[in-house]
Motif scaffolding. Structure first.
Motif, PDB file in Angstrom:
ATOM      1  N   GLN A   5     -12.617  77.525  -4.584  1.00 12.56           N
ATOM      2  CA  GLN A   5     -13.658  78.420  -5.294  1.00 12.56           C
ATOM      3  C   GLN A   5     -13.474  78.194  -7.036  1.00 12.56           C
ATOM      4  O   GLN A   5     -13.168  78.929  -7.834  1.00 12.56           O
ATOM      5  N   HIS A   6     -13.312  76.640  -7.165  1.00  6.99           N
ATOM      6  CA  HIS A   6     -12.969  76.179  -8.472  1.00  6.99           C
ATOM      7  C   HIS A   6     -13.929  76.946  -9.473  1.00  6.99           C
ATOM      8  O   HIS A   6     -15.196  76.852  -9.481  1.00  6.99           O
ATOM      9  N   GLY A   7     -13.427  77.555 -10.652  1.00  9.28           N
ATOM     10  CA  GLY A   7     -14.319  78.195 -11.599  1.00  9.28           C
ATOM     11  C   GLY A   7     -14.564  79.467 -11.631  1.00  9.28           C
ATOM     12  O   GLY A   7     -15.294  80.295 -12.336  1.00  9.28           O
ATOM     13  N   TYR A   8     -14.464  80.066 -10.161  1.00  7.55           N
ATOM     14  CA  TYR A   8     -14.650  81.556  -9.835  1.00  7.55           C
ATOM     15  C   TYR A   8     -13.143  82.288  -9.573  1.00  7.55           C
ATOM     16  O   TYR A   8     -13.429  83.256  -9.757  1.00  7.55           O
ATOM     17  N   CYS A   9     -12.337  81.463  -8.665  1.00  7.67           N
ATOM     18  CA  CYS A   9     -11.413  82.011  -8.648  1.00  7.67           C
ATOM     19  C   CYS A   9     -10.144  81.386  -9.116  1.00  7.67           C
ATOM     20  O   CYS A   9     -10.075  80.005  -9.149  1.00  7.67           O
ATOM     21  N   TRP A  10      -8.968  81.990  -9.358  1.00  6.99           N
ATOM     22  CA  TRP A  10      -7.708  81.654  -9.819  1.00  6.99           C
ATOM     23  C   TRP A  10      -6.621  82.361  -9.021  1.00  6.99           C
ATOM     24  O   TRP A  10      -6.803  83.085  -8.147  1.00  6.99           O
ATOM     25  N   SER A  11      -5.331  81.753  -9.362  1.00  5.34           N
ATOM     26  CA  SER A  11      -4.314  82.592  -8.505  1.00  5.34           C
ATOM     27  C   SER A  11      -3.198  82.648  -9.205  1.00  5.34           C
ATOM     28  O   SER A  11      -2.704  81.973 -10.266  1.00  5.34           O
ATOM     29  N   THR A  12      -2.039  83.475  -8.816  1.00  4.64           N
ATOM     30  CA  THR A  12      -0.783  83.461  -9.207  1.00  4.64           C
ATOM     31  C   THR A  12       0.299  82.949  -8.247  1.00  4.64           C
ATOM     32  O   THR A  12      -0.179  82.660  -7.066  1.00  4.64           O
ATOM     33  N   ALA A  13       1.406  82.631  -8.714  1.00  7.26           N
ATOM     34  CA  ALA A  13       2.397  82.079  -7.696  1.00  7.26           C
ATOM     35  C   ALA A  13       3.620  82.775  -8.066  1.00  7.26           C
ATOM     36  O   ALA A  13       4.366  83.011  -9.252  1.00  7.26           O
ATOM     37  N   GLY A  14       4.232  83.455  -7.072  1.00 10.92           N
ATOM     38  CA  GLY A  14       5.427  84.255  -7.338  1.00 10.92           C
ATOM     39  C   GLY A  14       6.037  85.036  -6.054  1.00 10.92           C
ATOM     40  O   GLY A  14       5.341  84.796  -4.759  1.00 10.92           O
ATOM     41  N   VAL A  15       7.076  85.779  -6.192  1.00 12.38           N
ATOM     42  CA  VAL A  15       7.688  86.434  -4.852  1.00 12.38           C
ATOM     43  C   VAL A  15       7.788  87.713  -5.397  1.00 12.38           C
ATOM     44  O   VAL A  15       8.304  88.451  -6.254  1.00 12.38           O
ATOM     45  N   HIS A  16       6.911  88.820  -4.588  1.00 11.15           N
ATOM     46  CA  HIS A  16       6.934  90.142  -4.426  1.00 11.15           C
ATOM     47  C   HIS A  16       8.437  90.680  -4.244  1.00 11.15           C
ATOM     48  O   HIS A  16       9.239  90.048  -3.472  1.00 11.15           O
TER      49      HIS A  16
ATOM     50  N   ALA B 198      12.151  89.622  -2.203  1.00 10.73           N
ATOM     51  CA  ALA B 198      12.979  89.173  -2.900  1.00 10.73           C
ATOM     52  C   ALA B 198      14.150  88.712  -2.314  1.00 10.73           C
ATOM     53  O   ALA B 198      15.028  87.574  -2.649  1.00 10.73           O
ATOM     54  N   SER B 199      14.431  89.050  -0.987  1.00  4.13           N
ATOM     55  CA  SER B 199      15.606  88.448  -0.400  1.00  4.13           C
ATOM     56  C   SER B 199      15.426  87.146  -0.032  1.00  4.13           C
ATOM     57  O   SER B 199      16.514  86.448   0.271  1.00  4.13           O
ATOM     58  N   SER B 200      14.187  86.499   0.000  1.00 10.93           N
ATOM     59  CA  SER B 200      14.083  85.106   0.131  1.00 10.93           C
ATOM     60  C   SER B 200      14.360  84.203  -0.890  1.00 10.93           C
ATOM     61  O   SER B 200      14.338  82.927  -0.995  1.00 10.93           O
ATOM     62  N   TRP B 201      14.815  84.829  -2.005  1.00  5.99           N
ATOM     63  CA  TRP B 201      14.680  84.079  -3.295  1.00  5.99           C
ATOM     64  C   TRP B 201      16.083  83.094  -3.224  1.00  5.99           C
ATOM     65  O   TRP B 201      17.094  83.807  -3.072  1.00  5.99           O
ATOM     66  N   ASN B 202      15.923  81.954  -3.467  1.00  5.86           N
ATOM     67  CA  ASN B 202      16.738  80.896  -3.698  1.00  5.86           C
ATOM     68  C   ASN B 202      16.492  79.699  -4.528  1.00  5.86           C
ATOM     69  O   ASN B 202      15.241  79.756  -5.008  1.00  5.86           O
ATOM     70  N   ALA B 203      17.283  78.867  -4.709  1.00 10.00           N
ATOM     71  CA  ALA B 203      16.897  77.635  -5.648  1.00 10.00           C
ATOM     72  C   ALA B 203      15.709  76.688  -4.970  1.00 10.00           C
ATOM     73  O   ALA B 203      14.899  76.426  -5.846  1.00 10.00           O
ATOM     74  N   GLU B 204      15.487  76.660  -3.710  1.00 10.78           N
ATOM     75  CA  GLU B 204      14.576  75.959  -3.261  1.00 10.78           C
ATOM     76  C   GLU B 204      13.215  76.817  -3.233  1.00 10.78           C
ATOM     77  O   GLU B 204      12.075  76.237  -3.482  1.00 10.78           O
ATOM     78  N   VAL B 205      13.201  78.071  -3.175  1.00  4.55           N
ATOM     79  CA  VAL B 205      12.085  79.019  -3.388  1.00  4.55           C
ATOM     80  C   VAL B 205      11.667  78.940  -5.010  1.00  4.55           C
ATOM     81  O   VAL B 205      10.258  78.734  -5.262  1.00  4.55           O
ATOM     82  N   ALA B 206      12.615  78.792  -5.785  1.00  7.66           N
ATOM     83  CA  ALA B 206      12.455  78.682  -7.180  1.00  7.66           C
ATOM     84  C   ALA B 206      11.874  77.444  -7.490  1.00  7.66           C
ATOM     85  O   ALA B 206      10.779  77.520  -8.475  1.00  7.66           O
ATOM     86  N   GLN B 207      12.217  76.188  -7.049  1.00  4.40           N
ATOM     87  CA  GLN B 207      11.599  75.332  -7.250  1.00  4.40           C
ATOM     88  C   GLN B 207       9.988  75.069  -6.791  1.00  4.40           C
ATOM     89  O   GLN B 207       9.224  74.277  -7.326  1.00  4.40           O
ATOM     90  N   GLN B 208       9.722  75.644  -5.609  1.00  4.49           N
ATOM     91  CA  GLN B 208       8.473  75.590  -5.044  1.00  4.49           C
ATOM     92  C   GLN B 208       7.516  76.425  -5.934  1.00  4.49           C
ATOM     93  O   GLN B 208       6.388  75.975  -5.909  1.00  4.49           O
ATOM     94  N   ILE B 209       8.006  77.565  -6.364  1.00  8.17           N
ATOM     95  CA  ILE B 209       7.182  78.515  -7.209  1.00  8.17           C
ATOM     96  C   ILE B 209       6.836  77.591  -8.699  1.00  8.17           C
ATOM     97  O   ILE B 209       5.868  77.769  -9.190  1.00  8.17           O
TER      98      ILE B 209
ATOM     99  N   SER C 273       1.581  82.043  -1.757  1.00 11.40           N
ATOM    100  CA  SER C 273       1.127  81.446  -2.993  1.00 11.40           C
ATOM    101  C   SER C 273       0.423  80.136  -2.886  1.00 11.40           C
ATOM    102  O   SER C 273      -0.509  79.732  -3.539  1.00 11.40           O
ATOM    103  N   VAL C 274       0.972  79.635  -1.876  1.00 12.10           N
ATOM    104  CA  VAL C 274       0.466  78.196  -1.525  1.00 12.10           C
ATOM    105  C   VAL C 274      -1.036  78.466  -1.145  1.00 12.10           C
ATOM    106  O   VAL C 274      -1.904  77.812  -1.564  1.00 12.10           O
ATOM    107  N   ALA C 275      -1.195  79.365  -0.167  1.00 13.51           N
ATOM    108  CA  ALA C 275      -2.588  79.878   0.422  1.00 13.51           C
ATOM    109  C   ALA C 275      -3.484  80.236  -0.718  1.00 13.51           C
ATOM    110  O   ALA C 275      -4.668  79.768  -0.710  1.00 13.51           O
TER     111      ALA C 275
END
Length: 260
Positions: free
Chosen positions: A52-63, A67-78, A42-44
């Motif tokens: 690519q401003h104005g041509y590309c946009w992005s999502t931020a999330g955990v596939h 999901a096993s990586s999900w924790n409070a720190e990951v939630a805050q980063q997202i 998501s950072v990348a």
């Protein structure tokens, strides 16, 4: 025509990502949404979108695979990523009971947490569902009146699952899966059932290279420059004009993700 699902952060694009984007522009693709599947991706994705401003946009999330990586720190980063202007949706999030790289319980925790975050931030969700429709719908339904929009990315489900998604008010992302004569015929037959205002198109590059491309590319790597082929094929199977369908699905993407 707008490609709502491009994995531009994939290592398969590491050496020529700028040329890949340029080929998409030359092919007539008018915008792209870069998929985030983990904090790192998501950072990348956000950085690529900013370049690519104005041509590309992005999502931020955990596939769900991660999901096993999900924790409070990951939630805050997202959450922090989601506040950036290039990030226009939470996801890719959902359930995948086909491979279970993370346990179903871990997937449900991460999915529910991301739905809550999207509701709090009033952001659309970019959804993944594979062999998990009933549980996916059960977890998603209570949040839908709190979310501005939701799209099921790379839909490959059955007629009953499509009807269920449409009944929930979801938009449907269609890929080159429908161009596969081995496994895409059932979905191909369902294409006319998707209301045009709910239809979005995507390559899911570098995956799902359309099998009916002629001439066949030398590489098996899919690219967003092949989106026009998917638009033409889907339009033919829906008995619609491809230029009109390309414009409509572009409008749908810009409306759903609130792009300016």
């Amino acid at each position: 025509m707008f490609d709502i699902g491009v994995n531009l952060t994939s290592s398969q694009f590491a050496k020529d990502v700028t040329q890949v984007v340029e080929r998409a522009r030359m092919a007539g693709v008018t915008g792209m949404l870069i998929t985030g599947t983990s904090v790192q991706e998501s950072v990348a994705a956000r950085l690529l979108a900013r370049q690519q401003h104005g041509y590309c946009w992005s999502t931020a999330g955990v596939h769900p695979h991660h999901a096993s990586s999900w924790n409070a720190e990951v939630a805050q980063q997202i959450r922090q990523l989601a506040l950036q202007p290039e990030v226009v949706a939470i996801g890719e999030c959902g359930l995948d009971f086909n491979r279970n790289f993370s346990t179903p319980a871990e997937q449900e925790v991460a999915f529910s947490a991301q739905l809550a975050l999207a509701a709090e931030l009033n952001m659309p969700v970019f959804l993944h569902c594979r062999e998990a429709h009933a549980r996916f719908a059960a977890l998603l339904a209570p949040w839908l009146d709190k979310l501005p929009a939701a799209v099921v990315h790379c839909f490959t489900g059955t007629a009953e699952e499509l009807a269920g998604c449409l009944a929930l008010g979801l938009s449907i992302g269609i890929t080159g899966w429908v161009c596969d004569e081995r496994r895409g015929l059932e979905l191909r037959a369902l294409l006319p059932q998707i209301p045009v205002e709910r239809l979005l198109l995507e390559t899911d590059a570098p995956y799902l290279l359309p099998r009916d491309l002629q001439p066949k590319p030398a590489s098996r790597r899919n690219e967003p420059c092949f989106l026009p082929h998917i638009v033409r094929q889907v339009a033919a199977w829906r008995q619609e004009d491809p230029e009109w369908l390309g414009r409509k699905t572009d409008e749908n993407a810009r409306r759903l993700f609130r792009l300016v």
